[in-house]
Design a protein around this motif. Structure first.
Motif, PDB file in Angstrom:
ATOM      1  N   TRP A 169     -74.930 -61.661   6.316  1.00 46.05           N
ATOM      2  CA  TRP A 169     -74.389 -61.724   4.954  1.00 46.05           C
ATOM      3  C   TRP A 169     -74.563 -60.375   4.253  1.00 46.05           C
ATOM      4  O   TRP A 169     -73.632 -59.817   3.676  1.00 46.05           O
ATOM      5  CB  TRP A 169     -75.092 -62.820   4.185  1.00 46.05           C
ATOM      6  N   VAL A 170     -75.788 -59.861   4.285  1.00 40.94           N
ATOM      7  CA  VAL A 170     -76.058 -58.594   3.609  1.00 40.94           C
ATOM      8  C   VAL A 170     -75.181 -57.488   4.174  1.00 40.94           C
ATOM      9  O   VAL A 170     -74.562 -56.717   3.438  1.00 40.94           O
ATOM     10  CB  VAL A 170     -77.549 -58.217   3.758  1.00 40.94           C
ATOM     11  N   LEU A 171     -75.090 -57.444   5.510  1.00 38.46           N
ATOM     12  CA  LEU A 171     -74.271 -56.395   6.129  1.00 38.46           C
ATOM     13  C   LEU A 171     -72.811 -56.564   5.734  1.00 38.46           C
ATOM     14  O   LEU A 171     -72.118 -55.582   5.453  1.00 38.46           O
ATOM     15  CB  LEU A 171     -74.424 -56.450   7.657  1.00 38.46           C
ATOM     16  N   GLY A 172     -72.373 -57.822   5.697  1.00 36.43           N
ATOM     17  CA  GLY A 172     -70.981 -58.082   5.320  1.00 36.43           C
ATOM     18  C   GLY A 172     -70.687 -57.610   3.904  1.00 36.43           C
ATOM     19  O   GLY A 172     -69.702 -56.903   3.657  1.00 36.43           O
ATOM     20  N   THR A 173     -71.576 -57.971   2.971  1.00 34.89           N
ATOM     21  CA  THR A 173     -71.314 -57.575   1.589  1.00 34.89           C
ATOM     22  C   THR A 173     -71.447 -56.070   1.419  1.00 34.89           C
ATOM     23  O   THR A 173     -70.778 -55.475   0.594  1.00 34.89           O
ATOM     24  CB  THR A 173     -72.268 -58.286   0.617  1.00 34.89           C
ATOM     25  N   LEU A 174     -72.312 -55.453   2.237  1.00 32.50           N
ATOM     26  CA  LEU A 174     -72.426 -53.997   2.149  1.00 32.50           C
ATOM     27  C   LEU A 174     -71.192 -53.316   2.733  1.00 32.50           C
ATOM     28  O   LEU A 174     -70.819 -52.218   2.301  1.00 32.50           O
ATOM     29  CB  LEU A 174     -73.671 -53.517   2.894  1.00 32.50           C
ATOM     30  N   ALA A 175     -70.559 -53.982   3.695  1.00 30.06           N
ATOM     31  CA  ALA A 175     -69.405 -53.354   4.343  1.00 30.06           C
ATOM     32  C   ALA A 175     -68.183 -53.350   3.429  1.00 30.06           C
ATOM     33  O   ALA A 175     -67.332 -52.475   3.538  1.00 30.06           O
ATOM     34  CB  ALA A 175     -69.082 -54.083   5.637  1.00 30.06           C
ATOM     35  N   VAL A 176     -68.121 -54.324   2.510  1.00 30.72           N
ATOM     36  CA  VAL A 176     -66.924 -54.422   1.661  1.00 30.72           C
ATOM     37  C   VAL A 176     -66.650 -53.139   0.882  1.00 30.72           C
ATOM     38  O   VAL A 176     -65.554 -52.599   0.961  1.00 30.72           O
ATOM     39  CB  VAL A 176     -67.026 -55.642   0.720  1.00 30.72           C
ATOM     40  N   PRO A 177     -67.630 -52.597   0.144  1.00 32.13           N
ATOM     41  CA  PRO A 177     -67.328 -51.355  -0.575  1.00 32.13           C
ATOM     42  C   PRO A 177     -67.016 -50.172   0.330  1.00 32.13           C
ATOM     43  O   PRO A 177     -66.303 -49.259  -0.064  1.00 32.13           O
ATOM     44  CB  PRO A 177     -68.582 -51.090  -1.408  1.00 32.13           C
ATOM     45  N   VAL A 178     -67.555 -50.189   1.541  1.00 32.61           N
ATOM     46  CA  VAL A 178     -67.270 -49.075   2.454  1.00 32.61           C
ATOM     47  C   VAL A 178     -65.804 -49.087   2.854  1.00 32.61           C
ATOM     48  O   VAL A 178     -65.146 -48.049   2.912  1.00 32.61           O
ATOM     49  CB  VAL A 178     -68.169 -49.162   3.698  1.00 32.61           C
ATOM     50  N   PHE A 179     -65.277 -50.292   3.085  1.00 32.73           N
ATOM     51  CA  PHE A 179     -63.916 -50.358   3.594  1.00 32.73           C
ATOM     52  C   PHE A 179     -62.879 -50.554   2.495  1.00 32.73           C
ATOM     53  O   PHE A 179     -61.697 -50.390   2.746  1.00 32.73           O
ATOM     54  CB  PHE A 179     -63.800 -51.482   4.627  1.00 32.73           C
ATOM     55  N   SER A 180     -63.321 -50.949   1.294  1.00 33.24           N
ATOM     56  CA  SER A 180     -62.308 -51.173   0.264  1.00 33.24           C
ATOM     57  C   SER A 180     -61.787 -49.815  -0.215  1.00 33.24           C
ATOM     58  O   SER A 180     -62.502 -48.821  -0.234  1.00 33.24           O
ATOM     59  CB  SER A 180     -62.879 -51.988  -0.889  1.00 33.24           C
ATOM     60  N   ARG A 181     -60.530 -49.825  -0.606  1.00 35.04           N
ATOM     61  CA  ARG A 181     -59.834 -48.570  -0.885  1.00 35.04           C
ATOM     62  C   ARG A 181     -60.453 -47.850  -2.082  1.00 35.04           C
ATOM     63  O   ARG A 181     -60.466 -46.623  -2.135  1.00 35.04           O
ATOM     64  CB  ARG A 181     -58.367 -48.889  -1.159  1.00 35.04           C
ATOM     65  N   ARG A 182     -60.941 -48.616  -3.054  1.00 36.84           N
ATOM     66  CA  ARG A 182     -61.492 -47.962  -4.237  1.00 36.84           C
ATOM     67  C   ARG A 182     -63.002 -48.124  -4.311  1.00 36.84           C
ATOM     68  O   ARG A 182     -63.562 -48.148  -5.408  1.00 36.84           O
ATOM     69  CB  ARG A 182     -60.889 -48.570  -5.494  1.00 36.84           C
ATOM     70  N   ASN A 183     -63.653 -48.286  -3.175  1.00 39.92           N
ATOM     71  CA  ASN A 183     -65.105 -48.452  -3.128  1.00 39.92           C
ATOM     72  C   ASN A 183     -65.574 -49.602  -4.005  1.00 39.92           C
ATOM     73  O   ASN A 183     -66.592 -49.497  -4.688  1.00 39.92           O
ATOM     74  CB  ASN A 183     -65.825 -47.177  -3.563  1.00 39.92           C
ATOM     75  N   GLN A 184     -64.821 -50.700  -4.006  1.00 39.76           N
ATOM     76  CA  GLN A 184     -65.217 -51.832  -4.844  1.00 39.76           C
ATOM     77  C   GLN A 184     -66.069 -52.784  -4.029  1.00 39.76           C
ATOM     78  O   GLN A 184     -65.770 -53.061  -2.870  1.00 39.76           O
ATOM     79  CB  GLN A 184     -63.968 -52.589  -5.331  1.00 39.76           C
ATOM     80  N   ARG A 185     -67.113 -53.318  -4.674  1.00 35.90           N
ATOM     81  CA  ARG A 185     -67.812 -54.406  -4.010  1.00 35.90           C
ATOM     82  C   ARG A 185     -67.143 -55.713  -4.407  1.00 35.90           C
ATOM     83  O   ARG A 185     -66.217 -55.710  -5.227  1.00 35.90           O
ATOM     84  CB  ARG A 185     -69.301 -54.376  -4.343  1.00 35.90           C
ATOM     85  N   ILE A 186     -67.624 -56.835  -3.861  1.00 37.40           N
ATOM     86  CA  ILE A 186     -66.902 -58.090  -4.059  1.00 37.40           C
ATOM     87  C   ILE A 186     -66.788 -58.414  -5.542  1.00 37.40           C
ATOM     88  O   ILE A 186     -65.739 -58.831  -6.033  1.00 37.40           O
ATOM     89  CB  ILE A 186     -67.609 -59.234  -3.297  1.00 37.40           C
ATOM     90  N   GLY A 187     -67.899 -58.203  -6.266  1.00 39.83           N
ATOM     91  CA  GLY A 187     -67.868 -58.474  -7.701  1.00 39.83           C
ATOM     92  C   GLY A 187     -66.821 -57.640  -8.417  1.00 39.83           C
ATOM     93  O   GLY A 187     -66.136 -58.127  -9.315  1.00 39.83           O
ATOM     94  N   ASP A 188     -66.671 -56.390  -8.003  1.00 40.73           N
ATOM     95  CA  ASP A 188     -65.648 -55.529  -8.597  1.00 40.73           C
ATOM     96  C   ASP A 188     -64.258 -56.066  -8.304  1.00 40.73           C
ATOM     97  O   ASP A 188     -63.382 -56.073  -9.169  1.00 40.73           O
ATOM     98  CB  ASP A 188     -65.756 -54.113  -8.027  1.00 40.73           C
ATOM     99  N   LEU A 189     -64.078 -56.513  -7.075  1.00 44.74           N
ATOM    100  CA  LEU A 189     -62.756 -57.018  -6.684  1.00 44.74           C
ATOM    101  C   LEU A 189     -62.390 -58.234  -7.522  1.00 44.74           C
ATOM    102  O   LEU A 189     -61.258 -58.361  -7.981  1.00 44.74           O
ATOM    103  CB  LEU A 189     -62.760 -57.399  -5.196  1.00 44.74           C
TER     104      LEU A 189
END
Lengths: 326, 340
Positions: A169-189
């Motif tokens: 889970w932690v790795l997954g949530t950490l990966a989101v901002p790395v791969f999202s185009r605007r460096n957004q984490r899930i909460g940002d999205l």
């Protein structure tokens, strides 16, 4: 200064290839309510991580201070105190509200973000709303703190599956901002927010004004100004704007590159008059002013020249669309 | 051409406006440092005016000027001024008051279906747990997480159970505090998970609430078996009314999100989710507030009040207060609360 080197454009390559690529910056383009697009630089992951750690430390210190204070007053009152319960409660009651309140009061900044010159903005170009701040920080609870707590608890119990799951889970949530185009984490999205780094506004002197005070010794003819485009002009501007270095070696190198560039330009535009070594700077400044005036005039008439290949570009694209600003 | 009296067009453009930009820069720097509240009347007025002028200048400069220094400066200045002008104009007090007077009660009243579903899951779980326990007491250890049981199990005697309920076994307050901590973090964990997992089409949230109900059911079954039903009811009531309500509300928040995903109606799913998010966020905040209240009740009131009657009275009295607030507050002004 490779740009000014005379070089045959390789056949069949795109213009983008010929120009050295601009440094990779992630840009968020917002349309202000006034209808003018504004470009923000998206904050880097490293900076955000640092800010996050700072905030965590700060809220942690706050909680610990409160707990110590509380336990001291309670122990003086001779009461046996359930310190762990109180600290758990306090941590829960301080953690998310800390982010919420500081982002609300400081327009999208926590202490960590303030130190790192970052800010949360709404991706739709309107002002940040309370709801957005609440959502992005509530999600932080689900995204970061909850699995972190599980992970710690599971590590303590040496539970295999639990800790593996929460690690995923932690790795997954950490990966989101790395791969999202605007460096957004899930909460940002979900909240529709982006973290940007605050731009620094430094107004350099206008070269055209500075050069205008010099004696107008160099005169350029219109056909001599048809060789370069906006890109070359701005590279030259950058070279001329470089502040005079105090270190001798650097200053010498700067002078040398000025001389090289001046030679290349003279060769290219076939400038007959001799330029004395001590006049190199004046020559370049005069050329800059003349070239800028010329290009700006062309632009006003609807012919924007992006770079020195504008002629080939124009015939290839057959004037499909007027090229935008330099 | 480069006569100081007659500079090129873009230099003239810059020369005419530079003073205004510098002033805007100073004002914006002040806002960044100490907030918009620090501005006096003239500065606030100038901020709005100069911001529009600077934006105007930026869009003109992008067309007519090739001066990179100018473009970069104006770009950065406008970005900063934009952030200063379009900042959230909220006061903390106002936000809190709006949440408690209209926001949270309104969100509750709009979430009838989700609340009903969440309650259903919990009650179904409790009934199932109760019945299963009466069938076979070994279900207890299946459902009950070891740490939550606190040593209570099918093997416990009536006296042991009673000792825990009334804290008469001389168990030090510290130990109990640790247990309360565990329970608290367990329940917040459940609430957060039930909320967060709601997005996944409701099912995980439903299962979680159901499972929580199961635990409650077997626990009740155990105590009913030892003739301690009323005692347990009182023990649970004093904080449980608030705590279970908080879990139900958090689950309902998850359901709001899940329902938006399942039945977006005429919106796109993303839009529906965003729309439901307004209420769901309020429900989550409300659940957090109630959880803290429940923890306080659990930590203090339950240890201090040991009579069956007072425990029930306090628990359900507080419950009635919650209910009254959530059903009645902000009715007059509940015209619209969608915006934020």
């Amino acid at each position: 200064m490779k740009l000014f080197r005379r070089r045959k454009p390789p056949e069949g390559k795109s213009r983008v290839r010929r120009r050295p690529a601009a440094p990779a910056r992630r840009i968020l383009r917002l349309l202000a309510p006034e209808g003018v697009p504004l470009d923000f630089e998206i904050a880097s992951l490293g900076a955000r991580f640092t800010a996050q750690v700072l905030d965590l430390l700060l809220s942690g210190v706050l909680v610990i201070a409160l707990v110590v204070l509380l336990s001291m007053t309670l122990s003086r009152a001779d009461m046996v105190t359930p310190i762990p319960a109180i600290s758990a409660l306090l941590f829960f009651a301080v953690r998310t509200p800390y982010y919420l309140v500081s982002e609300l009061l400081w327009n999208g900044q926590t202490v960590g973000k303030r130190i790192g010159a970052m800010r949360v903005v709404s991706a739709n170009g309107r002002g940040l709303t309370t709801h957005q701040i609440v959502v992005r920080n509530l999600m932080k609870e689900v995204e970061v703190f909850l699995p972190m707590g599980f992970l710690l608890a599971a590590l303590g119990d040496e539970g295999g599956l639990d800790s593996a799951l929460s690690l995923v889970w932690v790795l997954g949530t950490l990966a989101v901002p790395v791969f999202s185009r605007r460096n957004q984490r899930i909460g940002d999205l979900i909240a529709g927010t982006v973290v940007i780094s605050l731009p620094k506004a430094v107004l350099l002197p206008d070269l055209a004004e500075v050069a205008a005070t010099a004696v107008p010794r160099f005169v350029f003819l219109p056909h001599q100004l048809d060789h370069y485009g906006a890109y070359e002009l701005q590279v030259l501007e950058q070279l001329l704007q470089t502040p005079a270095s105090t270190r001798r070696g650097e200053a010498k190198r700067h002078l040398a590159s000025l001389a090289t560039v001046a030679e290349r330009i003279r060769g290219r535009i076939v400038f007959e008059d001799a330029v004395r070594p001590d006049e190199t700077r004046d020559f370049l400044a005069a050329f800059y002013v003349a070239q800028r005036a010329h290009l700006e005039k062309r632009q006003l008439f609807g012919e924007a020249r992006a770079d020195k290949h504008y002629a080939a570009e124009g015939s290839a694209a057959a004037g499909a669309r007027p090229e935008g600003k330099g | 051409m480069s006569d100081p009296a007659d500079p090129i067009r873009s230099s003239r453009f810059r020369r005419e406006r530079e003073a205004g930009w510098r002033r805007l820069d100073a004002i914006v720097t002040r806002v960044e440092r100490s907030g918009a509240g620090a501005l006096d009347f003239e500065e606030a007025r100038d901020l709005a005016l100069l911001y529009r002028e600077a934006l105007n200048a930026l869009s003109v400069a992008r067309e007519i000027s090739l001066d990179k220094a100018l473009l970069a400066y104006l770009d950065a200045l406008c970005c900063r001024a934009y952030l200063a002008v379009y900042a959230p104009r909220e006061r903390l007090g106002g936000v809190v008051r709006r949440f408690f007077t209209t926001g949270a009660p309104g969100a509750i009243r709009r979430s009838g279906l989700a609340l009903a579903l969440a309650t259903l899951a919990l009650v179904l779980g409790a009934v199932a747990g109760f019945l299963l326990f009466r069938e076979d007491s070994s279900w207890y250890s299946t459902f009950m997480p070891g740490s939550l049981a606190d040593g209570r199990g099918p093997a416990s005697s009536r006296e042991q159970l009673e000792a825990v309920l009334y804290d008469t076994g001389g168990s030090p307050l510290g130990e109990l505090g640790a247990f309360a901590t565990y329970l608290f973090s367990h329940n917040t964990g459940i609430a957060i998970l039930a909320f967060g997992l709601g997005v996944a089409a409701c099912l995980p949230s439903f299962l979680l609430a159901f499972y929580n109900g199961l635990i409650l059911g077997v626990f009740a079954g155990l105590h009913a078996d030892r003739d301690l039903g009323l005692d347990l009811f009182a023990w649970l009531s004093i904080h449980g009314v608030t705590e279970l309500a908080a879990i139900v509300i958090a689950t309902a928040g998850g359901f709001r999100l899940g329902l938006a995903v399942l039945f977006p109606g005429r919106r796109t799913r993303r839009d529906a989710l965003r729309h439901a998010g307004h209420d769901a966020a309020k429900l989550a905040v409300l659940a957090a507030v109630m959880l803290v209240a429940a923890a306080l009740l659990e930590g203090f009131a339950r240890q201090l009040v040991t009579g069956i009657g007072p425990r029930i009275a306090i628990g359900w009295g507080v419950g009635a207060l919650w209910l009254g607030w959530l059903l009645l507050a902000g009715r007059g002004s509940a015209v619209r609360e969608d915006g934020r």
